[in-house]
Each structure stands twice: as C-alpha cells, then as structure tokens.
Design an enzyme around this catalytic site. Structure first.
Site, PDB file in Angstrom:
ATOM      1  N   GLY A 228       0.816  -1.201   0.000  1.00  0.00           N
ATOM      2  CA  GLY A 228       0.000   0.000   0.000  1.00  0.00           C
ATOM      3  C   GLY A 228       0.851   1.252   0.000  1.00  0.00           C
ATOM      4  N   ASP A 229       0.611   2.121   0.988  1.00  0.00           N
ATOM      5  CA  ASP A 229       1.403   3.352   1.102  1.00  0.00           C
ATOM      6  C   ASP A 229       2.395   3.256   2.256  1.00  0.00           C
ATOM      7  OD1 ASP A 229      -0.807   3.294   2.857  1.00  0.00           O
ATOM      8  OD2 ASP A 229      -0.647   5.436   3.208  1.00  0.00           O
ATOM      9  N   GLU A 230       2.820   2.051   2.575  1.00  0.00           N
ATOM     10  CA  GLU A 230       3.771   1.821   3.662  1.00  0.00           C
ATOM     11  C   GLU A 230       5.164   1.545   3.102  1.00  0.00           C
ATOM     12  OE1 GLU A 230       2.248  -1.365   6.005  1.00  0.00           O
ATOM     13  OE2 GLU A 230       0.857  -0.076   7.104  1.00  0.00           O
TER      14      GLU A 230
END
Length: 314
Positions: A228-230
C-alpha cells in the site's frame, strides 16, 4: 523465441594462427549472413577479447604455436572470462583423436579440417541456437528473481529482500557493536488522495515518494515498499542517535514537498515510527514490530511527525 535474425546477429570470435583459415571462415560466415565477426591469430589475446566482448561463439583452432587450443580453454576457465561459466567454444581440428579430448576439456562441439561447407554452417547455427536460448533463459531467470525481490510499481526492494538486508545489517551491527535503525513510514491521508486522483494518480504519487525516499537517505541504506502506502527504511551503521534523528527529519521533509500529479499540486505528509538495534530488539521481527507500534503512536499524535519506540534513550 529465437528467429533467424537473432542467430545472424550473434557475436563470433575466430581464433586461428593461419590467416588463410581465418579468411576462409570469415567468408563462409559472411556469405551465410553473420555480421558481427572478430578474428585474431594471437591465442594469448582470447581471454581479454572474450572478457570485453562476451562472444556468443568462439571458433578455436586446436593447433597453434606458443599456446594451443587446449591451453586457451584452460586459460578461459582460470580467468573466469565468462560470467555465467558457459564457454561457447567450437573447436577446429584436423585430428580425429583430438575431438573427444576437446569435448572433455570444455568445448561444446567441433568442426573438422578440411572444412566441409555444410558441416561448418550447420554446426555453427546449431551451437548458436543453443547458446542464445541459454542466454535467453538466464535473462528470464534473472528477471523472475528480480520480480520476486522487488516491488513491481516502484522498483524498490519488497518485504522479502528487506528482511534479508535487515538481517545482514543486524549481524554487521552486532559484530561491530554498533547501531542500526528501522524507519516505518505511512503516508498521511493517502486513501483520500487516491480516491481523488484515481489509481493512476495514486500510483504516480507512490513512485514519486519512493524516488524522494531513496534520495533522502544514504547509499548504504535500504528503502523498501512493504505494501500500500507503507515504506520501510533500514538505516545502516548509525554511530549515535543524532544521526538517526537527522535522517528521519530529512525523510519527512522530502516527502512533504508538493508533488505535481496530473497537472495538480498535491501535498502529502508521512507519519513515521522508529526502532533501533539493539535498544528495541535484536532481531528483524522485533525491530519491525517495535517500529510499527511507534508508527501508530505517531499517527495518533498528528501528521508529519515521528516517534521512537518506547522513547528509549539512544
């Protein structure tokens, strides 16, 4: 799949101390359509030539003064001139009893003297086909290995490669009684940005953030996308806590700069959790968990900030 053009574009080195043989082989190959031909009458030059050019095929005469074909093959092996360990050697000999010895020495096939035109063309074509298929398979295997270790969107290391790099970093820090840090980063409000810009815009933002993260850290550090956005950054060889804090501040500043996406200026920030070896753990799993917990604390406290696991003294 290979076609005739691939085979005719292969690079070939002709090695023979007799100029008449070199010219004859060049003529045969050119008439067959081969374009990338090199020749030498100096057997001592073969290793350097092959190391530089990585020939797809070496036509090697066995009987040469000073260094014969068998010695050339041994020199190639000792020199490790071929990175993949595959030596594409087609020997040329007038002695039937040399054929088996040549194959045992590493040659892949042989051509008999005096030359039979059809035999020369057929054996060269067949060997090049095998060689190029081998190279194609090696390329595909490397591509598959890269895909298995890297995030397909950003090209960054994925979780699997990150774990390996962290394990090496911990081992190095343990040997040198040093520190290393894990920086766990999550973009603030990415879902809303993704919903507004669409998946293409969201993907463009993630790639831009990935580039900025790599630019914000040192060459010895590892930036990975874990989903994801990690993102996770493994900071190697920290001398003291201030080094880590300066690097984390630099990361936050890099991410928070405005981004131009689809003609619009987009502002994004990040929340960050940090854990440090050996204060917050002595293995990969513990350090990742500690950094993740610190990330949740940072998110709870607001945006564009970081927290160190347990607020321990570094």
């Amino acid at each position: 799949m290979l076609d005739a053009a691939d085979i005719l574009a292969a690079s070939i080195l002709i090695v023979d101390d007799q100029e008449v043989n070199v010219r004859l082989l060049e003529q045969i190959l050119r008439e067959a359509g081969y374009r990338r031909l090199t020749s030498t009458m100096d057997p001592y030059a073969v290793c350097d030539l092959h190391r530089t050019n990585r020939y797809d095929l070496i036509l090697l005469d066995l009987e040469m003064p000073g260094r014969d074909g068998f010695q050339v093959m041994e020199a190639l092996k000792e020199d490790e001139a071929d990175a993949d360990g595959y030596f594409p050697i087609l020997v040329i000999t007038a002695h039937p009893d040399h054929k088996l010895r040549a194959l045992a020495s590493g040659a892949k096939d042989f051509i008999s003297k005096p030359f039979d035109l059809m035999e020369v063309r057929t054996r060269i074509h067949n060997m090049l086909e095998v060689r190029l298929l081998y190279k194609q398979l090696e390329h595909q295997n490397r591509a598959l290995e890269s895909l298995a270790l890297h995030d397909p969107l950003t090209g960054l290391p994925n979780r699997r490669l990150l774990m390996d790099r962290m394990a090496l970093g911990i081992a190095h820090a343990r040997r040198n009684r040093g520190n290393m840090a894990v920086v766990y980063l999550d973009l603030d409000g990415f879902k809303e940005i993704n919903d507004t810009l669409g998946h293409d815009g969201g993907d463009a933002l993630l790639k831009m953030v990935a580039t900025r993260l790599v630019g914000a850290v040192r060459q010895e550090d590892t930036v990975a996308r874990v989903g994801g956005d990690e993102f996770v950054i493994a900071l190697a060889e920290l001398s003291h806590g201030d080094d880590m804090e300066k690097l984390v501040s630099k990361v936050l500043q890099a991410v928070s700069k405005p981004c131009s996406i689809q003609g619009s200026s987009v502002n994004v920030t990040a929340s960050v959790g940090v854990s440090v070896y050996p204060v917050h753990g002595d293995n990969v799993e513990t350090l990742m968990k500690s950094a993740d917990l610190a990330l949740y604390e940072a998110k709870g406290a607001g945006k564009n900030d970081y927290r160190i696991s347990g607020l321990a003294e570094l």
